[in-house]
Design a protein around this motif. Sequence first.
Motif, PDB file in Angstrom:
ATOM      1  N   TYR A  22       0.672  -1.176  -0.188  1.00 43.74           N
ATOM      2  CA  TYR A  22      -0.175  -0.102   0.025  1.00 43.74           C
ATOM      3  C   TYR A  22       0.909   1.204   0.149  1.00 43.74           C
ATOM      4  O   TYR A  22       0.992   2.062   0.873  1.00 43.74           O
ATOM      5  CB  TYR A  22      -0.902   0.164   1.172  1.00 43.74           C
ATOM      6  N   LEU A  25      -0.611   4.641   1.020  1.00 44.69           N
ATOM      7  CA  LEU A  25      -0.733   4.858   2.255  1.00 44.69           C
ATOM      8  C   LEU A  25       0.400   5.140   3.054  1.00 44.69           C
ATOM      9  O   LEU A  25       0.339   5.871   3.793  1.00 44.69           O
ATOM     10  CB  LEU A  25      -1.510   3.730   2.966  1.00 44.69           C
ATOM     11  N   ASN A  32       0.294  11.493   9.240  1.00 46.63           N
ATOM     12  CA  ASN A  32      -0.914  10.990   9.814  1.00 46.63           C
ATOM     13  C   ASN A  32      -0.814  11.291  11.374  1.00 46.63           C
ATOM     14  O   ASN A  32       0.260  10.984  11.919  1.00 46.63           O
ATOM     15  CB  ASN A  32      -0.872   9.516   9.635  1.00 46.63           C
ATOM     16  N   LEU A  59      -5.394   2.042  11.083  1.00 48.51           N
ATOM     17  CA  LEU A  59      -5.088   2.827   9.805  1.00 48.51           C
ATOM     18  C   LEU A  59      -5.015   1.779   8.687  1.00 48.51           C
ATOM     19  O   LEU A  59      -5.948   2.036   7.655  1.00 48.51           O
ATOM     20  CB  LEU A  59      -3.900   3.525  10.028  1.00 48.51           C
ATOM     21  N   HIS A  62      -9.062   0.511   8.273  1.00 51.32           N
ATOM     22  CA  HIS A  62      -9.556   1.421   7.575  1.00 51.32           C
ATOM     23  C   HIS A  62      -9.240   1.561   6.134  1.00 51.32           C
ATOM     24  O   HIS A  62     -10.243   1.654   5.255  1.00 51.32           O
ATOM     25  CB  HIS A  62      -9.491   2.737   8.330  1.00 51.32           C
ATOM     26  N   TYR A  63      -8.209   1.831   5.716  1.00 55.68           N
ATOM     27  CA  TYR A  63      -7.688   1.864   4.360  1.00 55.68           C
ATOM     28  C   TYR A  63      -8.264   0.894   3.547  1.00 55.68           C
ATOM     29  O   TYR A  63      -8.730   1.085   2.287  1.00 55.68           O
ATOM     30  CB  TYR A  63      -6.330   1.980   4.302  1.00 55.68           C
ATOM     31  N   GLU A  66     -11.902   0.937   3.018  1.00 52.00           N
ATOM     32  CA  GLU A  66     -12.269   2.217   1.984  1.00 52.00           C
ATOM     33  C   GLU A  66     -11.963   1.647   0.451  1.00 52.00           C
ATOM     34  O   GLU A  66     -12.785   2.143  -0.268  1.00 52.00           O
ATOM     35  CB  GLU A  66     -11.349   3.312   2.228  1.00 52.00           C
ATOM     36  N   GLU A  67     -10.954   0.864   0.374  1.00 50.21           N
ATOM     37  CA  GLU A  67     -10.559   0.623  -0.935  1.00 50.21           C
ATOM     38  C   GLU A  67     -11.809  -0.266  -1.580  1.00 50.21           C
ATOM     39  O   GLU A  67     -12.017  -0.362  -2.591  1.00 50.21           O
ATOM     40  CB  GLU A  67      -9.254  -0.089  -1.167  1.00 50.21           C
TER      41      GLU A  67
END
Length: 72
Positions: A22, A25, A32, A59, A62-63, A66-67
């Motif tokens: 990622y 990210l 962050n 983190l 959540h990423y 969302e993806e």
Amino acid sequence: MKDLHNILTEITQLTNKIETNYPELYRSLDENPLTLPVSKSPHMDKKVMVEYLESLKQLLGHYIEEEKIKNQ
């Protein structure tokens, strides 16, 4: 409970996973607020490192969620 060495190893492995899988990210990790210490000279003890590890896990979680939503 894990010892500090194991916690640091897990942080390193998770950070490497984020960097490899990622990269978008990973680039934002240093920006962050979840990953930045609150005080100017924080005391880096076991509790702080466990909290940091948990924040990285959250983190990433959540990423990934969302993806998944974006790609549906």
